[in-house]
Design a protein around this motif. Structure first.
Motif, PDB file in Angstrom:
ATOM      1  N   PHE A  90      10.297 -18.402 -28.443  1.00  0.00           N
ATOM      2  CA  PHE A  90       9.532 -18.156 -29.669  1.00  0.00           C
ATOM      3  C   PHE A  90       8.191 -18.887 -29.620  1.00  0.00           C
ATOM      4  O   PHE A  90       7.142 -18.317 -29.937  1.00  0.00           O
ATOM      5  N   VAL A  91       8.218 -20.163 -29.218  1.00  0.00           N
ATOM      6  CA  VAL A  91       6.994 -20.969 -29.170  1.00  0.00           C
ATOM      7  C   VAL A  91       6.028 -20.422 -28.124  1.00  0.00           C
ATOM      8  O   VAL A  91       4.810 -20.397 -28.330  1.00  0.00           O
ATOM      9  N   GLU A  92       6.561 -19.969 -26.989  1.00  0.00           N
ATOM     10  CA  GLU A  92       5.705 -19.400 -25.946  1.00  0.00           C
ATOM     11  C   GLU A  92       4.952 -18.178 -26.455  1.00  0.00           C
ATOM     12  O   GLU A  92       3.799 -17.952 -26.083  1.00  0.00           O
ATOM     13  N   GLU A  93       5.592 -17.405 -27.311  1.00  0.00           N
ATOM     14  CA  GLU A  93       4.966 -16.184 -27.817  1.00  0.00           C
ATOM     15  C   GLU A  93       4.096 -16.439 -29.043  1.00  0.00           C
ATOM     16  O   GLU A  93       3.009 -15.878 -29.168  1.00  0.00           O
ATOM     17  N   GLU A  94       4.568 -17.294 -29.952  1.00  0.00           N
ATOM     18  CA  GLU A  94       3.868 -17.500 -31.217  1.00  0.00           C
ATOM     19  C   GLU A  94       2.914 -18.698 -31.199  1.00  0.00           C
ATOM     20  O   GLU A  94       2.016 -18.789 -32.030  1.00  0.00           O
ATOM     21  N   GLY A  95       3.146 -19.642 -30.283  1.00  0.00           N
ATOM     22  CA  GLY A  95       2.306 -20.831 -30.240  1.00  0.00           C
ATOM     23  C   GLY A  95       2.568 -21.805 -31.369  1.00  0.00           C
ATOM     24  O   GLY A  95       1.729 -22.655 -31.686  1.00  0.00           O
ATOM     25  N   ARG A  96       3.718 -21.707 -31.986  1.00  0.00           N
ATOM     26  CA  ARG A  96       4.069 -22.584 -33.111  1.00  0.00           C
ATOM     27  C   ARG A  96       5.578 -22.588 -33.290  1.00  0.00           C
ATOM     28  O   ARG A  96       6.293 -21.777 -32.692  1.00  0.00           O
ATOM     29  N   LEU A  97       6.045 -23.507 -34.130  1.00  0.00           N
ATOM     30  CA  LEU A  97       7.452 -23.512 -34.513  1.00  0.00           C
ATOM     31  C   LEU A  97       7.680 -22.493 -35.627  1.00  0.00           C
ATOM     32  O   LEU A  97       6.741 -22.140 -36.351  1.00  0.00           O
ATOM     33  N   PRO A  98       8.903 -22.018 -35.795  1.00  0.00           N
ATOM     34  CA  PRO A  98       9.173 -21.098 -36.906  1.00  0.00           C
ATOM     35  C   PRO A  98       9.002 -21.796 -38.248  1.00  0.00           C
ATOM     36  O   PRO A  98       9.202 -23.006 -38.362  1.00  0.00           O
TER      37      PRO A  98
END
Length: 303
Positions: A90-98
């Protein structure tokens, strides 16, 4: 997020970044006075302690596997590491935590606050759904049991506080000096020497079965020698650490006394840590607490 988009930063860690945040907030401010902007400006320094900074640099994110063969596997353990693997994707794709869905207290009217809270909760559900897709995919690839939607949402809410704690066996602690202890022993202001003094006193009492203050000058020499022996056995080169003379004299004067005020402080710490372990809530202290009642200082060491 606006600042990160402009600067291409995953996390803000320097003081000049805080000043940049304040300037950005000021540029958004309208002419009339607004309390929420004043509040944001006062608390801008908190970005230096962002949960993202702690989580993304934690041991959980360094690529190590949870199953290390040193303990029994459990469904909770498997779920945790499955979530960590999914969170990394998720972080690799979004660049942030949920988004956790929890909104902190702030200056606002009720209608605006509730509306903003709904936005956060909606975004949290969407992030959890995306995480769930990663969970299902990784579970299928690794042939492990997947997680329910409720479990994924639960872990999503706790993602900013993700933490992994590993401890060394007691045998390793007694035989070798950890990097944390070695660093602390070389600091003049550290109270880590008390740990060595306690071990030296235990060694002395087990050998002599006597009171360590019958002859304080004699026992000072003995405890000093045993302290150096312990350091040597732990791999500390002779002369690399100076035994704290004043601290050892104070240790001898203390003579194992159990003062009620000190007992209440330590009892409170023990009770608090016990509750953490029993309820599986909050992060326990990592390893060993040393409390010096003479000057009311505390240090935590990974031994």
């Amino acid at each position: 997020m606006e600042w990160k988009t402009q600067k291409g930063l995953l996390q803000i860690v320097e003081r000049r970044d805080v000043e940049g945040i304040r300037e950005l907030l000021q540029s958004w401010r309208r002419p009339h006075e607004e309390e929420n902007f004043d509040e944001a400006l006062r608390k801008a320094y908190l970005v230096m302690f962002s949960p993202e900074r702690n989580v993304l640099s934690s041991e959980a994110f360094d690529g190590r596997k949870g199953e290390d063969g040193k303990g029994p596997s459990s469904s909770l353990n498997r779920s945790f590491w499955l979530f960590v693997a999914s969170l990394k994707k998720f972080v690799e794709e979004e660049g942030r935590l949920p988004v956790s869905g929890k909104l902190p207290d702030m200056t606002s009217d009720t209608e605006s606050y509730v509306g903003l809270q709904r936005i956060y909760q909606s975004k949290s559900r969407k992030d959890a759904e995306k995480l769930a897709s990663y969970v299902d995919r990784i579970a299928h690839e690794t042939r492990t049991e997947t997680m329910s939607a409720a479990q994924v949402q639960y872990f999503t809410n706790l993602a900013p506080y993700l933490s992994v704690q590993r401890t060394r066996p007691l045998e390793d602690e007694l035989r070798s000096c950890s990097a944390d202890l070695e660093r602390a022993l070389k600091e003049e202001s550290s109270i880590a020497h008390l740990y060595i003094f306690f071990r030296a006193a235990d060694m002395h009492l087990s050998e002599s079965l006597g009171n360590i203050v019958e002859d304080s000058s004699k026992h000072f020499v003995e405890l000093q020698a045993k302290s150096m022996q312990i350091l040597s056995e732990m791999g500390m080169p002779p002369g690399s650490v100076n035994i704290w003379r004043e601290g050892l004299l104070e240790f001898l004067r203390y003579d194992g006394s159990e003062i009620h005020s000190i007992a209440s402080i330590l009892g409170g710490i023990i009770a608090q840590e016990s509750v953490k372990l029993l309820t599986r809530q909050f992060v326990p202290v990592k390893n060993t607490i040393i409390f010096n009642g003479a000057n009311a200082t505390t240090t935590v060491l990974e031994l």
